[in-house]
Design an enzyme around this catalytic site. Structure first.
Site, mmCIF file in Angstrom:
data_model
loop_
_atom_site.group_PDB
_atom_site.id
_atom_site.type_symbol
_atom_site.label_atom_id
_atom_site.label_comp_id
_atom_site.label_asym_id
_atom_site.label_seq_id
_atom_site.Cartn_x
_atom_site.Cartn_y
_atom_site.Cartn_z
ATOM 1 N N SER A 1 37.184 30.063 21.754
ATOM 2 C CA SER A 1 38.454 30.343 21.435
ATOM 3 C C SER A 1 38.802 28.724 21.130
ATOM 4 C CB SER A 1 39.303 31.016 22.623
ATOM 5 O OG SER A 1 39.137 30.219 23.823
ATOM 6 N N LYS B 1 43.916 29.143 32.514
ATOM 7 C CA LYS B 1 44.653 30.293 33.105
ATOM 8 C C LYS B 1 44.928 30.143 34.649
ATOM 9 C CE LYS B 1 43.791 33.709 29.445
ATOM 10 N NZ LYS B 1 43.239 34.975 29.238
#
Length: 312
Positions: free
Chosen positions: A270, A44
């Site tokens: 994830s 991110k």
């Protein structure tokens, strides 16, 4: 190697690694982008830099402003990095449902933390919506700008560079892309660019089995951080996705431990879900094809959790 003029120039250009031990014979080649190599240890950083710079360009974000955001942790750390490098104040709304390392990293980079208590560290729709509402209220203060990642129109562009890197690193041999869905920006951003190169690209989304709402199944609580927000994200594009795969938190954690022991890749849950989904696609496509997915962040960000305790 060139010297980066500042830390923001160190974002991206992460390694691409082929999985070996966890991929059965007769499957397609599976390659994973090691996004833990970014400055805060997660993908991110790409999105935070791109969206902040877009807001600067069009005047939404002014010098001296305070950035506000809700986050499970990764976006918070990435925004804290970008804001520290650019001189903005930052207020982050998060929760004890997410790993301590993420919050500590965000605070270390200068952000103010507002923590929302969870129900026994469960990630639920109610928790996410409370975090969003809290960030919205704070952003109404003077000289505050709300990043609002779920609705941020510039977020997906931060992942275009990841797609170009994957295409270059595979020498143009990518048949499928697999990514788990939180905001859907990373899936969309990579998918857009790879499909410009390969119009027949097969795309699979991944989500927690306990809250598989993209698959029109009941929502629930889970422990896979950063994804499975409990409602359909605004930028979800189901018509552009060929398949939706799901696996439980326990299955994702088991895959994380396998990746660590058998591949030497330390990643979060994830990423474990991504590997499970990528293996299913690799079985479907068979030998000769290449399936790309993402190791979203470093497993070092989860050592305070029980993720790797079975290895002790």
């Amino acid at each position: 190697m060139n010297i980066a003029m500042n830390v923001l120039e160190a974002i991206g250009n992460t390694p691409l690694v082929q999985l070996r031990s966890v991929v059965p014979s007769g499957y397609a080649r599976v390659v994973v982008k090691l996004e833990g190599a970014n400055p805060t240890g997660n993908m991110k950083d790409r999105m935070a830099r791109a969206a902040i710079e877009a807001a600067e360009m069009d005047g939404r974000l002014q010098p001296g402003s305070t950035v506000v955001e809700y986050t499970g942790g990764s976006t918070g750390a990435s925004l804290a990095l970008v804001c520290a490098a650019k001189g903005y104040r930052l207020k982050i709304v998060t929760s004890d449902a997410f790993s301590e390392e993420k919050t500590r990293t965000t605070r270390a980079l200068g952000a103010q933390i507002i923590s929302i208590p969870s129900d026994n560290k469960k990630i639920t729709e109610d928790l996410i919506r409370t975090m969003i509402d809290t960030a919205r209220r704070i952003s109404e203060e003077p000289q505050h700008w709300w990043f609002d990642q779920l609705n941020n129109r510039d977020a997906a562009t931060g992942y275009h560079s990841m797609a170009e890197e994957i295409w270059s690193q595979t020498e143009g041999k990518v048949d499928a892309f697999v990514q788990s869905v939180g905001s859907a920006h990373s899936l969309n951003g990579v998918m857009e660019v790879l499909r410009r190169h390969n119009s027949k690209l097969y795309v699979a989304a991944a989500e927690p089995a306990e809250s598989a709402i993209l698959s029109s199944r009941p929502k629930g609580s889970h422990r896979i951080e950063g994804i499975g927000i409990g409602f359909i994200p605004p930028h979800w594009r189901p018509a552009e996705v060929d398949a939706i795969e799901s696996a439980s938190t326990e299955e994702a954690a088991l895959m994380c431990r396998r990746l660590a022991r058998e591949e030497g890749i330390l990643a979060g849950t994830s990423s474990g879900l991504n590997a499970i989904a990528a293996l299913r696609v690799a079985k479907r496509l068979g030998p000769g094809a290449t399936v790309a997915t993402v190791m979203i962040d470093s497993g070092l960000r989860y050592l305070s959790t029980d993720l790797f305790q079975e290895n002790e």
